[in-house]
Design an enzyme around this catalytic site. Structure first.
Site, PDB file in Angstrom:
ATOM      1  N   MET A   1       0.818  -1.209   0.000  1.00  0.00           N
ATOM      2  CA  MET A   1       0.000   0.000   0.000  1.00  0.00           C
ATOM      3  C   MET A   1       0.853   1.261   0.000  1.00  0.00           C
ATOM      4  O   MET A   1       0.466   2.269  -0.527  1.00  0.00           O
ATOM      5  CB  MET A   1      -0.915   0.006   1.225  1.00  0.00           C
ATOM      6  CG  MET A   1      -1.799  -1.226   1.334  1.00  0.00           C
ATOM      7  SD  MET A   1      -2.838  -1.453  -0.084  1.00  0.00           S
ATOM      8  CE  MET A   1      -3.956  -0.096   0.106  1.00  0.00           C
ATOM      9  N   CYS A   2       2.006   1.217   0.646  1.00  0.00           N
ATOM     10  CA  CYS A   2       2.909   2.359   0.717  1.00  0.00           C
ATOM     11  C   CYS A   2       4.286   1.856   1.116  1.00  0.00           C
ATOM     12  O   CYS A   2       4.451   0.694   1.495  1.00  0.00           O
ATOM     13  CB  CYS A   2       2.457   3.391   1.761  1.00  0.00           C
ATOM     14  SG  CYS A   2       0.836   4.121   1.470  1.00  0.00           S
ATOM     15  N   ARG A   3       5.248   2.726   1.051  1.00  0.00           N
ATOM     16  CA  ARG A   3       6.565   2.524   1.642  1.00  0.00           C
ATOM     17  C   ARG A   3       6.892   3.799   2.402  1.00  0.00           C
ATOM     18  O   ARG A   3       6.640   4.907   1.915  1.00  0.00           O
ATOM     19  CB  ARG A   3       7.645   2.284   0.587  1.00  0.00           C
ATOM     20  CG  ARG A   3       7.446   1.085  -0.346  1.00  0.00           C
ATOM     21  CD  ARG A   3       7.794  -0.252   0.309  1.00  0.00           C
ATOM     22  NE  ARG A   3       6.688  -0.764   1.093  1.00  0.00           N
ATOM     23  CZ  ARG A   3       6.755  -1.909   1.808  1.00  0.00           C
ATOM     24  NH1 ARG A   3       7.883  -2.619   1.819  1.00  0.00           N
ATOM     25  NH2 ARG A   3       5.709  -2.324   2.495  1.00  0.00           N
TER      26      ARG A   3
END
Length: 271
Positions: free
Chosen positions: A1-3
């Protein structure tokens, strides 16, 4: 979903932390190696940093991919800081709220990022809204699950809870309301980093007394990187890192701190 990534240490140009390493956060925006959900983080990005003598961080956020922003490349070359939090975003709902939905979220001296998603959003989280003052709900920066998670954390911080406690209790609350959620949270006040591993990868690298990096995944092959077990809360400073288990809400947890810079001593049990 994100980093996402947080750094505490000697003042460095932002680029040395975010763009220059062989597997930097910029590289992770199009080719993450350990991301468990999603493949490309092109739905926005942001970086927050602290200047000497100013407890309130500055932010630079955009709705598009980090690799396409030439202004950021220039900024990262010249801006220096000893405390940074940055994130690249893979949106749960494409186009949701643009730049306002990009981490880091901020209030006062705090910067915050959420890697993951709240399962069943927004229905699953609706019962938790009653625990927030109406003005805080009306002040949400965007309509995303991450902005709501930040409101829950911020309410606890303003009530006097420590960074790790505010994250840990928020994760337990959300995990009970929406059990399939991925809740990797990252928070700093410029002197301390707190983070949770709950459904996605989290790593840290310490040089005690000098610097600490907490990130979704390592940005190079340095053997100092250590993986944080799932269901863990981490607290870090320039001196090192402390890990403690975050048990499932139904298991009545007892948080026994692990030794600094090492793995937890207790058993291990992701917009």
């Amino acid at each position: 979903m994100c980093r996402h990534l947080a750094y505490l240490g000697p003042e460095e140009p932002l680029g040395r932390i975010l763009t220059e390493p062989p597997h930097s956060l910029v590289h992770q925006s199009w080719e993450p190696q350990r991301q468990r959900s999603g493949t490309v983080n092109a739905d926005g990005f942001g970086v927050g940093w602290y200047a000497p003598g100013d407890p309130v961080p500055a932010r630079y956020r955009r709705a598009g991919p980090i690799w396409a922003d030439l202004s950021f490349a220039d900024l990262a070359r010249v801006v220096r800081s000893g405390a940074v939090l940055a994130a690249v975003r893979d949106a749960t709902v494409a186009g949701a709220d643009g730049e306002a939905a990009a981490a880091p979220f901020a209030a006062g001296r705090w910067l915050f990022s959420h890697n993951g998603s709240v399962a069943g959003w927004p229905d699953s989280a609706a019962p938790l809204a009653s625990g927030l003052p109406p003005v805080e709900l009306l002040s949400l920066e965007s309509r995303t699950d991450s902005a709501f998670v930040w409101a829950l954390v911020l309410h606890r911080l303003r009530s006097g809870e420590e960074l790790d406690q505010a994250l840990g209790e928020t994760v337990r609350e959300l995990a009970e309301a929406a059990p399939a959620s991925r809740l990797n949270l990252l928070l700093t006040d410029g002197a301390t980093i707190a983070a949770t591993a709950w459904g996605d990868s989290l790593w840290y690298r310490t040089e005690p007394g000098r610097s600490t990096v907490v990130a979704s995944e390592p940005y190079d092959d340095d053997p100092l990187w250590q993986e944080v077990p799932d269901r863990t809360v981490l607290t870090a400073s320039r001196a090192g890192a402390l890990l403690a288990p975050l048990e499932d809400p139904a298991s009545s947890p007892t948080l026994d701190s692990a030794r600094a810079g090492g793995p937890p001593s207790s058993k291990e049990p992701c917009t």
